[in-house]
Scaffold this motif. Structure first.
Motif, PDB file in Angstrom:
ATOM      1  N   LEU A 256       0.827  -1.205   0.000  1.00  0.00           N
ATOM      2  CA  LEU A 256       0.000   0.000   0.000  1.00  0.00           C
ATOM      3  C   LEU A 256       0.860   1.253   0.000  1.00  0.00           C
ATOM      4  CD1 LEU A 256      -2.876  -0.942   2.478  1.00  0.00           C
ATOM      5  CD2 LEU A 256      -3.133  -0.360   0.064  1.00  0.00           C
ATOM      6  N   ALA A 257       1.953   1.239   0.761  1.00  0.00           N
ATOM      7  CA  ALA A 257       2.843   2.404   0.801  1.00  0.00           C
ATOM      8  C   ALA A 257       3.371   2.709  -0.596  1.00  0.00           C
ATOM      9  CB  ALA A 257       3.983   2.158   1.779  1.00  0.00           C
ATOM     10  N   GLU A 258       3.763   1.680  -1.334  1.00  0.00           N
ATOM     11  CA  GLU A 258       4.269   1.876  -2.689  1.00  0.00           C
ATOM     12  C   GLU A 258       3.170   2.413  -3.598  1.00  0.00           C
ATOM     13  OE1 GLU A 258       5.018   1.330  -6.753  1.00  0.00           O
ATOM     14  OE2 GLU A 258       3.530   0.097  -5.692  1.00  0.00           O
ATOM     15  N   LEU A 259       1.979   1.839  -3.505  1.00  0.00           N
ATOM     16  CA  LEU A 259       0.857   2.273  -4.343  1.00  0.00           C
ATOM     17  C   LEU A 259       0.493   3.727  -4.082  1.00  0.00           C
ATOM     18  CD1 LEU A 259      -1.701   1.315  -6.186  1.00  0.00           C
ATOM     19  CD2 LEU A 259      -2.879   1.353  -3.980  1.00  0.00           C
ATOM     20  N   LEU A 260       0.333   4.096  -2.812  1.00  0.00           N
ATOM     21  CA  LEU A 260      -0.132   5.435  -2.461  1.00  0.00           C
ATOM     22  C   LEU A 260       0.911   6.493  -2.780  1.00  0.00           C
ATOM     23  CD1 LEU A 260      -1.889   4.575   0.921  1.00  0.00           C
ATOM     24  CD2 LEU A 260      -2.969   4.970  -1.304  1.00  0.00           C
ATOM     25  N   ALA A 261       2.179   6.180  -2.592  1.00  0.00           N
ATOM     26  CA  ALA A 261       3.231   7.130  -2.942  1.00  0.00           C
ATOM     27  C   ALA A 261       3.273   7.346  -4.457  1.00  0.00           C
ATOM     28  CB  ALA A 261       4.581   6.622  -2.437  1.00  0.00           C
ATOM     29  N   ARG A 262       3.086   6.274  -5.208  1.00  0.00           N
ATOM     30  CA  ARG A 262       3.187   6.349  -6.665  1.00  0.00           C
ATOM     31  C   ARG A 262       1.965   7.012  -7.289  1.00  0.00           C
ATOM     32  NH1 ARG A 262       1.283   2.350  -9.915  1.00  0.00           N
ATOM     33  NH2 ARG A 262       1.413   0.820  -8.206  1.00  0.00           N
ATOM     34  N   ARG A 263       0.773   6.647  -6.820  1.00  0.00           N
ATOM     35  CA  ARG A 263      -0.444   7.125  -7.470  1.00  0.00           C
ATOM     36  C   ARG A 263      -1.019   8.378  -6.836  1.00  0.00           C
ATOM     37  NH1 ARG A 263      -2.798   3.725 -11.313  1.00  0.00           N
ATOM     38  NH2 ARG A 263      -4.534   5.189 -11.234  1.00  0.00           N
ATOM     39  N   ARG A 264      -0.834   8.566  -5.521  1.00  0.00           N
ATOM     40  CA  ARG A 264      -1.491   9.679  -4.858  1.00  0.00           C
ATOM     41  C   ARG A 264      -0.521  10.694  -4.249  1.00  0.00           C
ATOM     42  NH1 ARG A 264      -4.380  11.449  -6.405  1.00  0.00           N
ATOM     43  NH2 ARG A 264      -5.794  12.186  -4.762  1.00  0.00           N
ATOM     44  N   GLY A 265       0.772  10.435  -4.371  1.00  0.00           N
ATOM     45  CA  GLY A 265       1.759  11.404  -3.931  1.00  0.00           C
ATOM     46  C   GLY A 265       1.832  11.590  -2.431  1.00  0.00           C
ATOM     47  N   VAL A 266       1.433  10.576  -1.661  1.00  0.00           N
ATOM     48  CA  VAL A 266       1.494  10.691  -0.203  1.00  0.00           C
ATOM     49  C   VAL A 266       2.898  10.326   0.292  1.00  0.00           C
ATOM     50  CG1 VAL A 266      -0.947  10.089  -0.016  1.00  0.00           C
ATOM     51  CG2 VAL A 266       0.781   8.322   0.301  1.00  0.00           C
TER      52      VAL A 266
ATOM     53  N   LEU B  27      -3.468  15.827  -0.324  1.00  0.00           N
ATOM     54  CA  LEU B  27      -3.038  16.894   0.576  1.00  0.00           C
ATOM     55  C   LEU B  27      -1.990  16.398   1.559  1.00  0.00           C
ATOM     56  CD1 LEU B  27      -3.650  19.855   1.585  1.00  0.00           C
ATOM     57  CD2 LEU B  27      -5.335  18.805   3.113  1.00  0.00           C
ATOM     58  N   GLN B  28      -2.082  15.143   1.951  1.00  0.00           N
ATOM     59  CA  GLN B  28      -1.188  14.586   2.960  1.00  0.00           C
ATOM     60  C   GLN B  28       0.280  14.731   2.589  1.00  0.00           C
ATOM     61  OE1 GLN B  28       0.850  11.764   2.765  1.00  0.00           O
ATOM     62  NE2 GLN B  28       1.144  11.141   4.898  1.00  0.00           N
ATOM     63  N   GLY B  29       0.579  14.703   1.282  1.00  0.00           N
ATOM     64  CA  GLY B  29       1.959  14.807   0.850  1.00  0.00           C
ATOM     65  C   GLY B  29       2.622  16.112   1.222  1.00  0.00           C
ATOM     66  N   LEU B  30       1.818  17.176   1.481  1.00  0.00           N
ATOM     67  CA  LEU B  30       2.372  18.485   1.832  1.00  0.00           C
ATOM     68  C   LEU B  30       2.753  18.579   3.306  1.00  0.00           C
ATOM     69  CD1 LEU B  30      -0.097  20.781  -0.154  1.00  0.00           C
ATOM     70  CD2 LEU B  30       2.208  20.052  -0.820  1.00  0.00           C
ATOM     71  N   ASP B  31       2.066  17.838   4.156  1.00  0.00           N
ATOM     72  CA  ASP B  31       2.388  17.867   5.590  1.00  0.00           C
ATOM     73  C   ASP B  31       1.859  16.598   6.257  1.00  0.00           C
ATOM     74  OD1 ASP B  31       2.912  18.374   8.251  1.00  0.00           O
ATOM     75  OD2 ASP B  31       2.185  20.442   8.201  1.00  0.00           O
ATOM     76  N   PRO B  32       2.640  15.512   6.198  1.00  0.00           N
ATOM     77  CA  PRO B  32       2.164  14.236   6.751  1.00  0.00           C
ATOM     78  C   PRO B  32       1.992  14.237   8.263  1.00  0.00           C
ATOM     79  CG  PRO B  32       4.460  14.072   6.048  1.00  0.00           C
ATOM     80  CD  PRO B  32       3.956  15.389   5.549  1.00  0.00           C
ATOM     81  N   GLU B  33       2.486  15.271   8.961  1.00  0.00           N
ATOM     82  CA  GLU B  33       2.309  15.327  10.416  1.00  0.00           C
ATOM     83  C   GLU B  33       1.038  16.056  10.821  1.00  0.00           C
ATOM     84  OE1 GLU B  33       4.037  13.438  12.193  1.00  0.00           O
ATOM     85  OE2 GLU B  33       5.394  12.946  10.546  1.00  0.00           O
ATOM     86  N   ARG B  34       0.346  16.653   9.851  1.00  0.00           N
ATOM     87  CA  ARG B  34      -0.900  17.353  10.164  1.00  0.00           C
ATOM     88  C   ARG B  34      -2.106  16.747   9.455  1.00  0.00           C
ATOM     89  NH1 ARG B  34      -0.609  19.788  14.859  1.00  0.00           N
ATOM     90  NH2 ARG B  34       1.415  20.815  15.047  1.00  0.00           N
TER      91      ARG B  34
ATOM     92  N   VAL C  97      -3.388  25.974  15.143  1.00  0.00           N
ATOM     93  CA  VAL C  97      -4.247  25.522  16.255  1.00  0.00           C
ATOM     94  C   VAL C  97      -3.784  24.193  16.826  1.00  0.00           C
ATOM     95  CG1 VAL C  97      -6.260  26.756  15.358  1.00  0.00           C
ATOM     96  CG2 VAL C  97      -5.890  24.356  14.719  1.00  0.00           C
ATOM     97  N   ASP C  98      -2.623  23.708  16.359  1.00  0.00           N
ATOM     98  CA  ASP C  98      -2.121  22.386  16.766  1.00  0.00           C
ATOM     99  C   ASP C  98      -3.196  21.328  16.513  1.00  0.00           C
ATOM    100  OD1 ASP C  98      -0.370  20.468  17.731  1.00  0.00           O
ATOM    101  OD2 ASP C  98      -0.975  20.742  19.822  1.00  0.00           O
ATOM    102  N   GLY C  99      -3.742  21.379  15.299  1.00  0.00           N
ATOM    103  CA  GLY C  99      -4.842  20.487  14.951  1.00  0.00           C
ATOM    104  C   GLY C  99      -4.502  19.571  13.792  1.00  0.00           C
ATOM    105  N   PHE C 100      -5.553  18.958  13.223  1.00  0.00           N
ATOM    106  CA  PHE C 100      -5.354  17.962  12.175  1.00  0.00           C
ATOM    107  C   PHE C 100      -6.389  18.139  11.073  1.00  0.00           C
ATOM    108  CE2 PHE C 100      -3.865  16.063  16.135  1.00  0.00           C
ATOM    109  CZ  PHE C 100      -2.571  15.698  15.782  1.00  0.00           C
ATOM    110  N   VAL C 101      -5.973  17.800   9.865  1.00  0.00           N
ATOM    111  CA  VAL C 101      -6.877  17.718   8.717  1.00  0.00           C
ATOM    112  C   VAL C 101      -7.085  16.238   8.420  1.00  0.00           C
ATOM    113  CG1 VAL C 101      -7.229  18.280   6.289  1.00  0.00           C
ATOM    114  CG2 VAL C 101      -6.014  19.890   7.782  1.00  0.00           C
ATOM    115  N   LEU C 102      -8.327  15.819   8.309  1.00  0.00           N
ATOM    116  CA  LEU C 102      -8.668  14.431   8.048  1.00  0.00           C
ATOM    117  C   LEU C 102      -9.102  14.337   6.584  1.00  0.00           C
ATOM    118  CD1 LEU C 102     -10.790  13.999  11.304  1.00  0.00           C
ATOM    119  CD2 LEU C 102      -8.314  13.793  11.022  1.00  0.00           C
TER     120      LEU C 102
END
Length: 482
Positions: free
Chosen positions: A165-175, A303-310, A280-285
């Protein structure tokens, strides 16, 4: 007193004893258990009513052609279980403690309407499911799966699947996909519920949701004790001003292809959304429910690819394979990882091992990429058919949103309104549609839209059925206007 004096001859048509005849003919080694099961079921179903006196063990054994010992043993077993009662010299009776069981099991699965044309969004074409490739993967997994992997799995999922899944999502969705932070879940719905429980445990009692947006979010977060706060959209995505004013610290978004408006968040809005989460020390789902399907260009990255910690990122195979597989993934920020994994463990001790191994093999062998390409071709053709049919039968109609996903927004001219009347008219003609307000948290005093804005799903319909359905809509509206 013999059985013939108290009951009709069982071989002459008594319903209760006829039920025991197949059991009496069972193989010798299974005959005793079969008789007990048949007698138990006769009591449960009500065919032997409470208070019914049973024949003596000798008489019933003679009637059924079995040994008396089998009947005695059956009476004793069911008496011990409470189905029968007996007394010395008083015979054996059906207990009054037993209540007849329901005669059938209900099926509460959602079903498509009985309409002549069903444009309700959210359903893929299940006939595209790759049965041959899936069966081949299943055979391969059953042949090669080590015995120890049939035990309780890592609550995050099999390492093999998380790696694929990590390989798929990085390749297709840029996460940014770390297999250690991927959790295999039963679709985006479970991902949402797990996150809701984790946010609640952290003291967050509210989460922002897009308005309009998916109606499922309300009930899923409510199950975790979290209230949803509807937040408005503009042409670029979630409006940041109302988001800041709301006081929430987490928000659910569909930035690649917003549901239901069909817009893609602008680059500026993505940046603003992440700036807000940091402030706000928050999260985007991020709910990436159909991000693989873009028809006019390459899909916009997650969107996750821009900031995986948020950003917590969720997706599934519900639109690409079938929702009934209940297979999805949740990629979580490091700050939430341990809590999410522990909550997943307590919910179900992990996703089914065989399903995970099968999907891992499906990914590794390239079958999933082939399936996505197949769906891409089919759904693009169906979208084109829908857009063309709307232009032909509803002059002046405008299809808004990007060319992506499994639905479109169709804005019809004011002369076709109001929306409620339009939906009612086409429903009477056997066409199921949903208007945009069905996905909106309406505010008191809001004025309705003068025209008609429809959310039309097309993935589950053939081009021929799409064109016929739009024609039916047009005929229904024209007939009422004449």
């Amino acid at each position: 007193m013999t059985s013939s004096e108290t009951n009709p001859d069982p071989r002459a048509g008594s319903p209760a004893w006829e039920l025991l005849l197949p059991a009496a003919s069972a193989p010798a080694r299974a005959r005793g258990r079969s008789l007990q099961a048949a007698l138990r079921e006769a009591v449960r179903s009500g065919r032997l009513a409470p208070g019914t006196r049973l024949p003596s063990s000798r008489d019933l054994a003679a009637d059924l052609g079995v040994s008396r010992g089998l009947i005695t043993e059956a009476y004793e077993q069911l008496t011990a279980e409470g189905y029968l009662r007996s007394g010395r010299g008083a015979g054996t009776w059906v207990s009054g403690a037993v209540r007849a069981a329901r005669p059938r099991a209900r099926d509460l699965a959602p079903r498509s309407t009985d309409s002549r044309a069903d444009f309700v969004p959210g359903t893929p074409d299940m006939s595209l499911f790759p049965r041959a490739a899936w069966a081949a993967a299943q055979r391969g997994v059953l042949a090669e799966l080590p015995h120890h992997e049939l035990g309780y799995p890592d609550p995050r999922g099999l390492p093999r699947l998380r790696t694929a899944l990590a390989e798929l999502l990085a390749r297709r969705r840029g996460v940014v996909a770390d297999p250690e932070r991927i959790v295999v879940v039963s679709g985006v719905s479970q991902a949402t519920t797990v996150l809701g429980f984790v946010l609640h445990a952290r003291g967050m009692r509210e989460v922002g949701v897009e308005n309009p947006g998916s109606p499922q979010h309300d009930s899923l977060y409510a199950a975790a004790g979290v209230t949803t706060v509807p937040l408005p959209l503009d042409d670029e995505g979630l409006a940041v001003g109302p988001l800041r004013e709301s006081g929430v610290r987490s928000v659910v978004t569909t930035p690649a292809h917003q549901f239901p408006t069909g817009i893609a968040y602008s680059a500026r809005r993505r940046t603003e959304l992440l700036d807000w989460a940091r402030s706000v020390d928050g999260f985007v789902l991020e709910d990436d429910y159909d991000g693989d399907f873009r028809y006019d260009r390459a899909p916009v990255g997650a969107l996750q690819g821009l900031d995986p910690e948020r950003v917590a990122y969720a997706g599934s195979v519900s639109k690409s394979l079938a929702p009934g597989l209940r297979l999805g993934w949740l990629l979580v920020p490091e700050a939430l990882a341990e809590e999410v994994v522990e909550r997943k463990r307590t919910m179900d001790l992990g996703h089914p091992t065989l399903d995970q191994a099968l999907f891992a093999r499906f990914l590794e062998r390239g079958d999933y990429d082939r399936q996505l390409r197949r769906c891409q071709r089919a759904y693009r053709e169906r979208r084109d058919a829908l857009v063309g049919a709307l232009a032909e039968h509803f002059p002046g109609a405008e299809v808004t949103g990007i060319a992506a996903g499994l639905h479109v927004i169709a804005a019809l001219p004011e002369r076709y309104g109001p929306e409620e009347r339009f939906v009612a008219r086409v429903a009477a003609a056997g066409v199921a549609v949903r208007a945009l307000p069905a996905y909106t948290h309406a505010r008191a005093g809001e004025v309705g839209h003068a025209g008609v804005r429809l959310v039309l799903g097309y993935a589950h319909l053939s081009p021929t059925r799409i064109r016929a359905g739009v024609r039916l809509m047009a005929e229904a509206v024209a007939a009422r206007r004449r």
